[in-house]
Design a protein around this motif. Structure first.
Motif, PDB file in Angstrom:
ATOM      1  N   LEU A 146      21.826 -31.074   3.059  1.00  0.00           N
ATOM      2  CA  LEU A 146      22.214 -29.800   2.453  1.00  0.00           C
ATOM      3  C   LEU A 146      22.203 -29.896   0.928  1.00  0.00           C
ATOM      4  N   ALA A 147      22.713 -30.986   0.386  1.00  0.00           N
ATOM      5  CA  ALA A 147      22.737 -31.164  -1.069  1.00  0.00           C
ATOM      6  C   ALA A 147      21.321 -31.299  -1.626  1.00  0.00           C
ATOM      7  N   ALA A 148      20.460 -31.998  -0.894  1.00  0.00           N
ATOM      8  CA  ALA A 148      19.075 -32.171  -1.351  1.00  0.00           C
ATOM      9  C   ALA A 148      18.348 -30.834  -1.415  1.00  0.00           C
ATOM     10  N   VAL A 149      18.554 -29.998  -0.404  1.00  0.00           N
ATOM     11  CA  VAL A 149      17.928 -28.666  -0.393  1.00  0.00           C
ATOM     12  C   VAL A 149      18.543 -27.784  -1.480  1.00  0.00           C
ATOM     13  N   THR A 150      19.838 -27.920  -1.708  1.00  0.00           N
ATOM     14  CA  THR A 150      20.516 -27.149  -2.761  1.00  0.00           C
ATOM     15  C   THR A 150      19.923 -27.482  -4.129  1.00  0.00           C
ATOM     16  N   VAL A 151      19.683 -28.761  -4.369  1.00  0.00           N
ATOM     17  CA  VAL A 151      19.066 -29.187  -5.638  1.00  0.00           C
ATOM     18  C   VAL A 151      17.673 -28.592  -5.773  1.00  0.00           C
ATOM     19  N   GLU A 152      16.911 -28.616  -4.686  1.00  0.00           N
ATOM     20  CA  GLU A 152      15.555 -28.053  -4.722  1.00  0.00           C
ATOM     21  C   GLU A 152      15.585 -26.554  -5.019  1.00  0.00           C
ATOM     22  N   LEU A 153      16.490 -25.843  -4.370  1.00  0.00           N
ATOM     23  CA  LEU A 153      16.618 -24.401  -4.604  1.00  0.00           C
ATOM     24  C   LEU A 153      17.103 -24.120  -6.023  1.00  0.00           C
ATOM     25  N   SER A 154      17.965 -24.981  -6.553  1.00  0.00           N
ATOM     26  CA  SER A 154      18.483 -24.771  -7.915  1.00  0.00           C
ATOM     27  C   SER A 154      17.364 -24.845  -8.946  1.00  0.00           C
ATOM     28  N   ARG A 155      16.373 -25.689  -8.677  1.00  0.00           N
ATOM     29  CA  ARG A 155      15.236 -25.804  -9.599  1.00  0.00           C
ATOM     30  C   ARG A 155      14.335 -24.575  -9.508  1.00  0.00           C
ATOM     31  N   LEU A 156      14.219 -24.037  -8.307  1.00  0.00           N
ATOM     32  CA  LEU A 156      13.380 -22.856  -8.110  1.00  0.00           C
ATOM     33  C   LEU A 156      14.059 -21.589  -8.639  1.00  0.00           C
ATOM     34  N   LEU A 157      15.389 -21.504  -8.438  1.00  0.00           N
ATOM     35  CA  LEU A 157      16.121 -20.289  -8.796  1.00  0.00           C
ATOM     36  C   LEU A 157      16.899 -20.420 -10.107  1.00  0.00           C
ATOM     37  N   LYS A 158      16.787 -21.575 -10.763  1.00  0.00           N
ATOM     38  CA  LYS A 158      17.387 -21.792 -12.095  1.00  0.00           C
ATOM     39  C   LYS A 158      18.911 -21.619 -12.100  1.00  0.00           C
ATOM     40  N   PHE A 159      19.610 -22.430 -11.303  1.00  0.00           N
ATOM     41  CA  PHE A 159      21.075 -22.409 -11.350  1.00  0.00           C
ATOM     42  C   PHE A 159      21.611 -23.836 -11.278  1.00  0.00           C
ATOM     43  N   ASN A 160      22.872 -24.012 -11.683  1.00  0.00           N
ATOM     44  CA  ASN A 160      23.526 -25.315 -11.651  1.00  0.00           C
ATOM     45  C   ASN A 160      23.980 -25.593 -10.208  1.00  0.00           C
ATOM     46  N   PRO A 161      23.446 -26.633  -9.570  1.00  0.00           N
ATOM     47  CA  PRO A 161      23.758 -26.859  -8.159  1.00  0.00           C
ATOM     48  C   PRO A 161      25.127 -27.498  -7.921  1.00  0.00           C
ATOM     49  N   LEU A 162      25.770 -28.004  -8.960  1.00  0.00           N
ATOM     50  CA  LEU A 162      26.987 -28.779  -8.789  1.00  0.00           C
ATOM     51  C   LEU A 162      28.118 -28.026  -8.079  1.00  0.00           C
ATOM     52  N   PRO A 163      28.494 -26.799  -8.530  1.00  0.00           N
ATOM     53  CA  PRO A 163      29.564 -26.086  -7.823  1.00  0.00           C
ATOM     54  C   PRO A 163      29.235 -25.839  -6.352  1.00  0.00           C
ATOM     55  N   MET A 164      27.970 -25.546  -6.074  1.00  0.00           N
ATOM     56  CA  MET A 164      27.567 -25.284  -4.696  1.00  0.00           C
ATOM     57  C   MET A 164      27.679 -26.553  -3.852  1.00  0.00           C
ATOM     58  N   ILE A 165      27.254 -27.683  -4.406  1.00  0.00           N
ATOM     59  CA  ILE A 165      27.327 -28.949  -3.673  1.00  0.00           C
ATOM     60  C   ILE A 165      28.778 -29.329  -3.389  1.00  0.00           C
ATOM     61  N   LEU A 166      29.656 -29.158  -4.375  1.00  0.00           N
ATOM     62  CA  LEU A 166      31.071 -29.490  -4.172  1.00  0.00           C
ATOM     63  C   LEU A 166      31.709 -28.586  -3.125  1.00  0.00           C
ATOM     64  N   ALA A 167      31.330 -27.317  -3.122  1.00  0.00           N
ATOM     65  CA  ALA A 167      31.844 -26.393  -2.101  1.00  0.00           C
ATOM     66  C   ALA A 167      31.341 -26.792  -0.716  1.00  0.00           C
ATOM     67  N   GLU A 168      30.084 -27.222  -0.638  1.00  0.00           N
ATOM     68  CA  GLU A 168      29.508 -27.680   0.634  1.00  0.00           C
ATOM     69  C   GLU A 168      30.227 -28.923   1.143  1.00  0.00           C
ATOM     70  N   VAL A 169      30.527 -29.838   0.220  1.00  0.00           N
ATOM     71  CA  VAL A 169      31.239 -31.068   0.584  1.00  0.00           C
ATOM     72  C   VAL A 169      32.605 -30.733   1.168  1.00  0.00           C
ATOM     73  N   PHE A 170      33.321 -29.856   0.492  1.00  0.00           N
ATOM     74  CA  PHE A 170      34.660 -29.492   0.955  1.00  0.00           C
ATOM     75  C   PHE A 170      34.594 -28.842   2.331  1.00  0.00           C
ATOM     76  N   CYS A 171      33.646 -27.932   2.519  1.00  0.00           N
ATOM     77  CA  CYS A 171      33.526 -27.231   3.803  1.00  0.00           C
ATOM     78  C   CYS A 171      33.076 -28.175   4.919  1.00  0.00           C
ATOM     79  N   ALA A 172      32.297 -29.198   4.575  1.00  0.00           N
ATOM     80  CA  ALA A 172      31.886 -30.193   5.573  1.00  0.00           C
ATOM     81  C   ALA A 172      33.101 -30.983   6.056  1.00  0.00           C
ATOM     82  N   ASN A 173      33.966 -31.375   5.123  1.00  0.00           N
ATOM     83  CA  ASN A 173      35.187 -32.091   5.507  1.00  0.00           C
ATOM     84  C   ASN A 173      36.109 -31.196   6.330  1.00  0.00           C
ATOM     85  N   LEU A 174      36.162 -29.924   5.972  1.00  0.00           N
ATOM     86  CA  LEU A 174      36.989 -28.976   6.714  1.00  0.00           C
ATOM     87  C   LEU A 174      36.422 -28.748   8.114  1.00  0.00           C
TER      88      LEU A 174
END
Length: 451
Positions: A146-174
């Motif tokens: 999920l993080a790898a795809v998020t990074v790829e999409l961030s390059r295509l859509l020009k956004f900072n992937p960090l907040p999204m990755i951290l939110a994904e991590v938290f939701c995965a643990n939940l």
């Protein structure tokens, strides 16, 4: 006995120190400490061959009850929990089979396309997907893809992937806290006490579902400004199609069917009588039979280090149990709470959460299993209530810091490699409050529903 207790405690503390400092790979730490436990604690301290056999727990594998839960008691809560190890190993084989054919990458790209590559909807969708996938698949695997795809999409859509990755991590643990197979502590708790998949869904799953609503709302409010102007005026027509992620169409179909079978077997194992060890081994065999040409590739990527880590860990914890250290810990908690059930449950939840924020939640959960069993027997508090408290504390507490859970380490590593490093301050500032919110919800839910 005192000499044996001192040895067992010293070995346990040394193991924890070495695991935390990561001077030596953690599987060699637990295996080495496990060997010291067998030689020094059981041999030199207790002079007990019976304690060695009880801790190694090999005999349980050869009982019918180990494989067919309805046939009787097969797995002992003492020593090496072979049901946990066999189940995790089996699921690892299945996940590697799914990864080989591009299942996870396909799913990520499909969902991104379904929301027309709009960043905020992707943000929310990926949080939900992380939660759902982690209910059935190891959170490390979920975040890795999920993080790898998020990074790829961030390059295509020009956004900072960090907040999204951290939110994904938290939701995965939940999400991992919601089911028996979602997080290793839950697997240990479930196999030790004979809980079913649905037992977790009805209890920790209910807590996780309520918490997910608040979690998504929290991350959305705090992160929406980071994505507000991203992805605009970008031509998405040339983006990779979801189907391009599939590397083996035939294998993709077979892997999807196997995953479906695994889910059905887990949901119904209380009715079928199949133990989780049987399900894990069966799924692994089916995966390998249907991927004969790719067996070396699949087996090469299985995480053997984690399996060895578990084996050594259970032996060290067995040393604490056989020498009576865990009974003393249970008595101490009981004395502090002074008969106050609410305080006792709060101690279990919050101490588990705080400890898991800084140390690996797997050894902590394995250590606490016999502690809560003793507490339940001496205080009369239902074991189930303590189990759900321990589960939520260990599963969610790890989300508070970058080192609290393996998924955190994987997610932040992927972000750092993509040029978005995250320090303790930035991580804790975003995920710390979310952890506290979920822990408060868990505490209130357990107080209201069970006490």
């Amino acid at each position: 006995m005192l000499f044996a207790q001192i040895l067992a405690t010293a070995i346990f503390l040394m193991m924890f120190f070495l695991v935390i400092t990561e001077v030596v790979e953690r599987q060699w730490v637990t295996l080495g400490c496990g060997l010291l436990t067998l030689l020094l604690v059981f041999g030199l301290g207790l002079h007990s061959w019976e304690a060695v056999m009880k801790t190694l727990n090999v005999r349980s594998i050869f009982t019918l009850g180990f494989w067919i839960a309805s046939a009787g008691e097969g797995e002992s809560s003492s020593g090496i929990n072979w049901a946990t190890i066999i189940f995790i190993a089996g699921m690892m084989v299945m996940v590697e089979g799914m990864a080989r054919v591009g299942f996870f990458r396909w799913l990520c790209m499909l969902l991104a396309k379904s929301v027309k590559y709009k960043v905020l909807p992707i943000f929310v969708t990926f949080m939900f997907m992380s939660f759902v996938l982690a209910m059935f698949i190891d959170s490390i695997t979920v975040i890795l893809f999920l993080a790898a795809v998020t990074v790829e999409l961030s390059r295509l859509l020009k956004f900072n992937p960090l907040p999204m990755i951290l939110a994904e991590v938290f939701c995965a643990n939940l999400g991992g806290s919601a089911t028996m197979c979602g997080d290793p502590p839950n697997i240990i708790i479930g196999t030790s006490f004979g809980y079913s998949f649905m037992d977790f869904v009805k209890n920790t799953g209910a807590i996780a579902a309520i918490s997910l609503i608040f979690t998504v709302a929290y991350f959305y409010l705090f992160c929406k400004k980071d994505f507000a102007n991203s992805g605009k005026d970008i031509d998405t027509s040339k983006f990779p199609t979801p189907s391009s992620a599939i590397t083996d169409k035939g294998g993709f179909v077979v892997s999807s069917i196997i995953f479906g079978i695994a889910v059905v077997l887990l949901v119904t194992h209380a009715q079928t009588g199949l133990s989780v060890a049987t399900i894990g081994l069966g799924i692994a065999i089916i995966t390998l039979i249907t991927s004969i040409k790719h067996i070396p590739e699949i087996m090469k990527h299985v995480d053997y280090k984690t399996i060895l880590f578990f084996i050594g860990l259970f032996v060290v914890v067995g040393g604490l149990e056989e020498t009576g250290i865990l009974v003393l810990i249970a008595s101490f908690i009981s004395k502090i709470s002074n008969g106050n059930v609410y305080l006792m449950i709060a101690i279990i939840i919050w101490v588990s959460a705080i400890a898991s924020a800084f140390i690996d939640n797997i050894p902590f959960a394995a250590t606490m299993i016999p502690v809560i069993q003793t507490l339940s027997g001496t205080t009369g508090v239902p074991l189930e209530t303590m189990s759900w408290a321990l589960s939520m504390g260990t599963d969610i507490g790890g989300s508070a810091t970058p080192i609290g859970a393996s998924a955190n380490v994987v997610g932040t590593s992927v972000a750092a490699k993509a040029g978005h490093p995250v320090g303790w301050g930035k991580y804790c500032l975003l995920c710390g409050p979310a952890t506290v919110i979920v822990m408060i919800i868990s505490t209130v839910f357990i107080f209201v529903r069970y006490l």
